[in-house]
Design an enzyme around this catalytic site. Sequence first.
Site, PDB file in Angstrom:
ATOM      1  N   ASP A  63      13.842  54.150  39.750  1.00 34.23           N
ATOM      2  CA  ASP A  63      12.460  54.508  40.048  1.00 34.23           C
ATOM      3  C   ASP A  63      12.283  56.014  39.912  1.00 34.23           C
ATOM      4  OD1 ASP A  63       9.932  54.923  41.008  1.00 34.23           O
ATOM      5  OD2 ASP A  63      10.346  54.259  43.059  1.00 34.23           O
ATOM      6  N   GLU A 143      30.062  82.542  36.512  1.00 33.48           N
ATOM      7  CA  GLU A 143      30.918  82.956  37.623  1.00 33.48           C
ATOM      8  C   GLU A 143      30.215  82.631  38.943  1.00 33.48           C
ATOM      9  OE1 GLU A 143      31.657  87.118  37.143  1.00 33.48           O
ATOM     10  OE2 GLU A 143      32.686  86.891  35.223  1.00 33.48           O
ATOM     11  N   GLU A 145      29.601  82.115  42.710  1.00 31.51           N
ATOM     12  CA  GLU A 145      30.192  82.505  43.988  1.00 31.51           C
ATOM     13  C   GLU A 145      29.680  81.589  45.091  1.00 31.51           C
ATOM     14  OE1 GLU A 145      30.454  87.286  42.883  1.00 31.51           O
ATOM     15  OE2 GLU A 145      28.745  86.491  44.007  1.00 31.51           O
ATOM     16  N   GLU A 199      35.971  87.065  47.463  1.00 30.85           N
ATOM     17  CA  GLU A 199      34.947  88.001  47.024  1.00 30.85           C
ATOM     18  C   GLU A 199      34.728  89.099  48.065  1.00 30.85           C
ATOM     19  OE1 GLU A 199      32.975  89.373  45.020  1.00 30.85           O
ATOM     20  OE2 GLU A 199      33.461  88.284  43.201  1.00 30.85           O
ATOM     21  N   GLU A 206      35.190  83.181  44.841  1.00 37.71           N
ATOM     22  CA  GLU A 206      34.840  82.945  43.443  1.00 37.71           C
ATOM     23  C   GLU A 206      35.996  82.230  42.760  1.00 37.71           C
ATOM     24  OE1 GLU A 206      34.308  85.637  39.482  1.00 37.71           O
ATOM     25  OE2 GLU A 206      32.996  86.155  41.155  1.00 37.71           O
ATOM     26  N   HIS A 255      26.944  85.370  37.746  1.00 38.96           N
ATOM     27  CA  HIS A 255      26.925  86.132  36.497  1.00 38.96           C
ATOM     28  C   HIS A 255      27.257  85.183  35.350  1.00 38.96           C
ATOM     29  CE1 HIS A 255      28.406  89.615  39.276  1.00 38.96           C
ATOM     30  NE2 HIS A 255      27.129  89.320  39.481  1.00 38.96           N
ATOM     31  N   ARG A 327      27.701  98.288  36.635  1.00 41.57           N
ATOM     32  CA  ARG A 327      27.199  96.993  37.067  1.00 41.57           C
ATOM     33  C   ARG A 327      25.865  97.074  37.792  1.00 41.57           C
ATOM     34  NH1 ARG A 327      32.678  96.402  36.530  1.00 41.57           N
ATOM     35  NH2 ARG A 327      33.478  94.291  36.154  1.00 41.57           N
ATOM     36  N   GLU A 345      26.714  89.844  29.442  1.00 40.27           N
ATOM     37  CA  GLU A 345      26.776  89.230  30.772  1.00 40.27           C
ATOM     38  C   GLU A 345      25.450  89.470  31.495  1.00 40.27           C
ATOM     39  OE1 GLU A 345      29.267  89.748  34.994  1.00 40.27           O
ATOM     40  OE2 GLU A 345      29.364  91.268  33.422  1.00 40.27           O
ATOM     41  N   ARG A 347      23.557  89.350  34.814  1.00 46.49           N
ATOM     42  CA  ARG A 347      24.087  89.416  36.172  1.00 46.49           C
ATOM     43  C   ARG A 347      23.101  88.957  37.250  1.00 46.49           C
ATOM     44  NH1 ARG A 347      28.543  92.135  36.992  1.00 46.49           N
ATOM     45  NH2 ARG A 347      27.871  93.001  39.002  1.00 46.49           N
TER      46      ARG A 347
END
Length: 456
Positions: A63, A143, A145, A199, A206, A255, A327, A345, A347
């Site tokens: 359904d 990645e 976490e 982490e 992670e 990330h 970063r 990457e 982030r």
Amino acid sequence: MGNENIASDGGLDPKAQTVLDEIEEHNVDFLRIQFTDILGTVKNVSIPASQAEKAFTEGIYFDGSSIEGFVRIQESDMRLRPDPNTFALLPWKTRDDGTASARLIADVTDASGADFKGDPRHVLKRALKRAGDMGYTLNAGPEPEFFLFEEEDGRATTITHDAGGYFDLAPKDLASDVRRDIIYGLEKMGFEVEASHHEVAEGQHEIDFKYDDGLTTADNIATFRAVVRAIAAEHDLHSTFMPKPIAGINGSGMHTHLSLFTEDGENVFHDEDDEFNLSETAKQFLAGVLEHAPAITAVCNPTVNSYKRLVPGYEAPVYVAWSDVNRTALIRKPAARTPAASRVELRSPDPSCNPYLALAVMLHAGLDGIERGLDAPDPVRENIYEFDESTREEYNIDVLPPNLGAAIDALEDDDVILDALGKHVAEKFIEAKRAEFDEYRVAVSEWELEKYLETF
């Protein structure tokens, strides 16, 4: 589209037949058929293994009106079409009598067997087809976490399981045994786990698994979250992928590393002669993601809580820029030891997102940059967190939406990302998220009571 599990001669497709053989070999007595709703919640129906062949040939009716964002009550009949490529034994479901359970991820179809446009897996497949038509395949490496919290009387708390920090060892990192068991479980389900570690925040972890093609990666993210939760529960712990469960410490991100390859296996993002080893195609892709970043944020950071993570000072990006060395930017160019490893990457995503929709909008945004030949801005090598507003304006650096409401506004104004989701998913997603944000706006928090109740 016809049933992919039926061969041209009318018999069962060889891949589906292989699954039936594995079911018999491993003494599987029940199958969990999984799919994902628009908000990213994994749903499943359990069937006896004796019904596996019927599931492949006829599908499983359900359904659709009972699933978030699918269809209205008057058009509720839908089917699940299991994908034999996703067969995996469930590592925590082997019983004392030697029987086991397994899972298959399914595509959602309407009653006639046609692909359902509201199925997030279909949305990603459509994005991958667009890339294929341009000569590319997507590789993605996430990645995700997560936090591990204590339970009290069977209910989750925000009491962290340990007081460890980044890359800490026991005795501070009390969860190494939990991560080990999670890794064993993931490996039994076919994952290639590359690393795991504690982490930055207390109770935060992670586990990195190898990149794969876009569809497999999205399936893996959904599976990863289920495995982490199930094995944490075996240790009397609660795992959460909530982006910011505790104020004042780092939140959980996801990330996501992205690259495009040709059918011959050549990484089109790599250029040996470029200062950053990035090809012109890679820079155009990067420029597309930056241009559509505000709308992407609505999909990749889809909860009210997501924006408690996206603030300066906690290693979460809020500035729309890219860099090869720091970063603090939205997109980073990681170091690559080989041409195949050249990638970008993103982030900003967090692990509360629907992985199928998230990868779809990232890919469409990048492909739009390639199709339009967008120019990437210069990389920003300074710490953007230290920039004042005038410096950011000088560098032409925008800021991500500050809350879910603003992100949904950006999504509604971005035709490329709306098209990536498709009309059905876009409408249902926006409707659900508007309601969530409106509910949040009128709620009164503990912070407000503590701040104002006795003051005014």
